[in-house]
Design a protein around this motif. Structure first.
Motif, PDB file in Angstrom:
ATOM      1  N   LEU A 608     -53.692 -15.456  12.241  1.00 42.78           N
ATOM      2  CA  LEU A 608     -53.389 -14.130  12.531  1.00 42.78           C
ATOM      3  C   LEU A 608     -54.607 -13.868  11.506  1.00 42.78           C
ATOM      4  N   ALA A 614     -51.003  -7.920  14.059  1.00 46.01           N
ATOM      5  CA  ALA A 614     -50.336  -7.869  12.523  1.00 46.01           C
ATOM      6  C   ALA A 614     -48.831  -6.441  13.135  1.00 46.01           C
ATOM      7  N   GLN A 616     -47.271  -6.679  15.623  1.00 44.82           N
ATOM      8  CA  GLN A 616     -46.331  -7.261  16.555  1.00 44.82           C
ATOM      9  C   GLN A 616     -45.805  -8.650  15.774  1.00 44.82           C
ATOM     10  N   LEU A 617     -45.639  -8.415  14.594  1.00 44.26           N
ATOM     11  CA  LEU A 617     -44.540  -9.612  13.953  1.00 44.26           C
ATOM     12  C   LEU A 617     -42.899  -9.116  14.709  1.00 44.26           C
ATOM     13  N   LEU A 620     -43.310 -11.531  17.523  1.00 46.65           N
ATOM     14  CA  LEU A 620     -43.890 -12.945  16.828  1.00 46.65           C
ATOM     15  C   LEU A 620     -43.187 -14.051  16.295  1.00 46.65           C
ATOM     16  N   LEU A 621     -42.764 -13.270  15.080  1.00 43.24           N
ATOM     17  CA  LEU A 621     -41.865 -14.353  13.977  1.00 43.24           C
ATOM     18  C   LEU A 621     -40.852 -15.131  14.708  1.00 43.24           C
ATOM     19  N   ILE A 627     -47.350 -18.833  10.790  1.00 41.33           N
ATOM     20  CA  ILE A 627     -48.821 -18.005  10.657  1.00 41.33           C
ATOM     21  C   ILE A 627     -49.242 -18.669   9.469  1.00 41.33           C
ATOM     22  N   ILE A 666     -48.438  -8.050   5.833  1.00 42.25           N
ATOM     23  CA  ILE A 666     -47.680  -9.693   6.367  1.00 42.25           C
ATOM     24  C   ILE A 666     -47.206 -10.395   5.990  1.00 42.25           C
ATOM     25  N   ALA A 669     -43.842  -9.343   4.979  1.00 43.56           N
ATOM     26  CA  ALA A 669     -43.030  -9.398   6.305  1.00 43.56           C
ATOM     27  C   ALA A 669     -42.377 -11.362   6.608  1.00 43.56           C
ATOM     28  N   CYS A 670     -43.075 -11.527   6.846  1.00 42.76           N
ATOM     29  CA  CYS A 670     -43.412 -13.170   6.441  1.00 42.76           C
ATOM     30  C   CYS A 670     -42.872 -13.799   5.902  1.00 42.76           C
ATOM     31  N   VAL A 677     -46.137 -18.690   5.200  1.00 41.43           N
ATOM     32  CA  VAL A 677     -47.128 -17.727   5.393  1.00 41.43           C
ATOM     33  C   VAL A 677     -48.193 -18.798   4.658  1.00 41.43           C
TER      34      VAL A 677
END
Length: 753
Positions: A608, A614, A616-617, A620-621, A627, A666, A669-670, A677
């Motif tokens: 990333l 960031a 589009q998490l 993406l996740l 990540i 970030i 969220a991960c 992450v």
């Protein structure tokens, strides 16, 4: 118009006879000025030499008052003689007294002389004196006479430097000045501190024989060397797979100069005047240096600098020494000095003896800087024109942390740096004790400390540092240090060796991150206005899918029976990740059809580095297994500030609240999505920044091997819960940066940073 009686060759022969003749140093110097005056048809010939306090002292004269010898002096920059010394350029005036810089010395009796021609006496790139002729009449000196004077001055410089004409004691101050310390404030490109002796990457050829016995023999030697030089340059340019971009531009400039008739004719004229081929090249090179000193246009200066480099190459061809210093035995504490270097050239050196590198050029993202950081070799760039001043064997202090380089340091400075090195060595020994200790904070928070790697030489650091694994394996380094595209078997061997070294520890391979400033010499350069934002990394390999497939095939074969982790760089859109993962799947199915053994498991993630990703998490996740945040690019894009540009790189701070909030969000969220992450930028390897990342919630960071010990020491002294509560209170505040407050916290709580 009068000229040089008998030509410079006759005069040089007479000077040599005087040098070998009887008498004291002063008597021989007096005979030299008489010979020059007679051959130049001049009423006056004088030699001024540099003395203490930047004074030019009249050492010998024919035509001026002899009582003024060793009494008449001028400061550098004072009068016409001082101006010549200050600018290191010749001066020719039909009416010297009309010049605004004219300074009258009554003790010399020079008021009756009108015309003046003077040239600097330069030795080892430094002005050591001035040679002057004067005439009563208002006379125009032609170019041939000026050239002859410069040739004579060159010979004088060597004779003076050897102590053949002047007693060594008389020049002790001048020689002492040559040994004075000088400092460059460059740019630190790879951290570390080193104290050692200077070694030139492209050694200079010492011109020991100045006066030719047979000019025709010297002309023939020049022709052979020039032909060899041209063929070598032409061959480099004809090989389309070797050169690209700026490298090709430089060699194109070399070829242009190598085929320049005017340049060759100047060298030939110097040979015809009585010099050897090497001395003639050096004579023309001195003129180039003088021209460089008066040119402010950066393009023209660069072209003249290319010509200077070409002259050095020609000298090596004349001496039959076309290789770099890598083939020589280095001193134990070698500090390499060069204009620029390629990464493969650096790898050629004995790394047990090479302690640091100093470059005239270089940037933090240059190939050689990346390799130097991986090898743990301090590197300083941006030391403009350092090659003009450094002498092989000079003592050097190179500080890759601050970018400062000190040549010929005083004993006190050398002692201070030696003490600094001792302290650093002791700290490294202290950090070594943490190798087998867990990376756990005071309050029991475990953090995975991974190391970055990219070459076989990096792999032993895994065990040496006690790293938890390799969080970033830069696969492009193998491509960058090779003159041709690495074969499939070569790639497989590197990846298999890395996996074997890691054992059961995690290892994440990043696919090719090339393009932009990382130009592969065999791929051809793309001229782009903003290369960092251009055709690079995932964008390049998706447009050239065969390149990506080739690499992924090597990774899959090397990872047979193991857990294989692959991540794609510079992804800006979820669609790019989907496309790259599909190519990986195509290669996996191909090997499956062929009955080849496959990895036990394949984990696929993404870097990333682009702020757009960031946002589009949520999309993406669900698609990724992990990540890894590349903070170097992410934050330079976030602040729109080129980290390789010293004029703007310092305008933002990695510990600014805005940057920290981006990283915190970030990470959160991960973590909420259950996706591991990590962060693998340079900030992970600095204890203060690493402490901040841990406070933001990161439980996995990757750094250069040398940083594992300091970061682990910091972690084991940190109460994460207490610090997280502290930083949470600050991050939404008005501060431009939180650096000072975080430093205060560490100091107040005894956290070693």
């Amino acid at each position: 118009m009068p000229g040089v009686v008998g030509g410079p060759r006759v005069l040089l022969r007479r000077l040599r006879e005087v040098m070998a003749g009887p008498g004291t140093a002063q008597e021989r110097l007096d005979r030299i000025v008489r010979n020059i005056a007679a051959n130049m048809v001049a009423d006056v010939c004088s030699i001024y030499l540099l003395r203490a306090g930047r004074r030019l002292e009249l050492f010998a004269t024919e035509g001026l008052n002899p009582d003024s010898v060793h009494k008449a002096t001028l400061k550098v920059g004072e009068g016409l003689v001082g101006t010549i010394a200050d600018t290191a350029t010749p001066l020719s005036l039909p009416d010297a007294q009309a010049h605004p810089k004219f300074a009258y010395l009554p003790e010399t009796g020079e008021e009756i002389f009108h015309s003046l021609m003077g040239v600097p006496i330069i030795r080892a790139g430094r002005v050591v004196g001035v040679l002057v002729v004067q005439n009563r009449t208002m006379r125009e000196y032609d170019e041939d006479e000026i050239d002859a004077m410069q040739t004579i001055a060159m010979v004088l410089a060597e004779l003076i430097g050897q102590g053949d004409l002047v007693d060594p004691a008389e020049l002790s101050e001048t020689e002492a000045r040559r040994r004075e310390p000088y400092t460059y404030d460059g740019v630190g490109l790879a951290e570390g501190l080193a104290l050692g002796v200077a070694v030139l990457h492209e050694p200079r050829v010492a011109v020991d024989r100045l006066i030719a016995e047979d000019p025709q023999v010297e002309l023939n030697r020049l022709a052979v060397a020039m032909s060899s030089l041209r063929k070598r340059i032409d061959a480099m340019l004809d090989d389309q797979d070797v050169l690209a971009g700026e490298q090709r531009d430089i060699i194109e400039a070399y070829r242009m100069f190598a085929h320049d008739r005017g340049w060759r004719e100047k060298i030939e004229e110097a040979i015809k005047s009585g010099l050897t081929a090497e001395a003639a090249v050096e004579r023309v090179q001195m003129e180039t240096r003088a021209r460089m000193g008066s040119i402010t246009d950066p393009y023209l200066r660069e072209r003249l600098s290319d010509l200077e480099d070409l002259a050095n190459r020609l000298l090596r061809h004349l001496a039959g020494k076309t290789e770099t210093a890598a083939g020589d035995e280095l001193p134990d504490e070698a500090i390499l000095v060069a204009r620029t270097m390629g990464p493969a050239e650096l790898l050629d050196y004995d790394r047990t003896r090479l302690k640091a590198v100093v470059l005239e050029e270089g940037s933090p993202t240059s190939h050689v800087a990346i390799v130097a950081r991986g090898l743990g070799i301090p590197l300083v760039g941006g030391c403009e024109r350092v090659l003009e001043r450094v002498e092989p064997g000079d003592m050097v202090v190179a500080d890759g942390d601050t970018g400062q380089v000190i040549f010929r340091p005083t004993p006190e400075v050398a002692a201070a740096f030696t003490e600094n090195l001792r302290i650093r060595t002791e700290r490294r020994a202290e950090y070594a004790q943490y190798r087998n200790m867990p990376a756990v904070s005071k309050d029991g928070v475990a953090v995975k400390l991974y190391m970055n790697a990219g070459l076989t030489v990096d792999l032993p650091h895994l065990d040496e540092t006690g790293a938890d694994g390799i969080g970033l394996f830069r696969t492009e380094l193998q491509f960058m240090v090779s003159a041709t595209m690495p074969r499939l078997a070569t790639q497989i061997e590197l990846y298999a060796n890395a996996l074997a070294a890691a054992g059961e520890r995690p290892l994440i391979f990043r696919t090719l991150d090339v393009g932009g400033d990382k130009v592969l010499p065999y791929m051809g350069a793309q001229r782009e206005e903003n290369p960092a934002l251009g055709w690079r990394a995932i964008r390049l390999v998706l447009d050239r899918p065969a390149l990506l497939r080739y690499q992924l095939r090597a990774l899959l074969i090397a990872g047979a029976g193991k857990v294989l982790s692959i991540m794609f760089p510079m992804v800006a859109d979820v669609a790019e990740f989907r496309q790259a993962r599909q190519i990986l799947e195509v290669e996996r199915r191909r090997l499956e059809r062929l009955g080849r053994p496959l990895p036990q498991a394949i984990r696929v993630g993404t870097m990333l580095e682009v702020p757009a990703l960031a946002y589009q998490l949520p999309a993406l996740l669900p698609l990724v297994d992990f990540i890894s945040i590349g903070s170097n690019d992410l934050l330079q894009f976030f602040f729109a500030a080129d980290r390789g540009n010293p004029k703007v790189a310092g305008r933002y701070d990695l510990l600014a609240p805005a940057a920290l909030k981006l990283l915190r969000d970030i990470c959160a969220a991960c973590t909420a999505a259950g996706v591991p992450v990590s962060l693998c930028g340079e900030m992970a390897g600095r204890p203060l920044e690493a402490m901040t990342l841990i406070g933001l919630g990161f439980r996995s960071i990757s750094m250069n091997a040398v940083s594992i010990g300091p970061v682990k020491a910091m972690l084991r002294g940190l109460d994460v819960g207490e610090f997280r509560a502290y930083i949470d209170r600050l991050i939404d505040g008005p501060d431009r940066t939180l650096r000072g407050k975080i430093e205060s916290f560490a100091r107040d709580h005894g956290v070693p940073i």
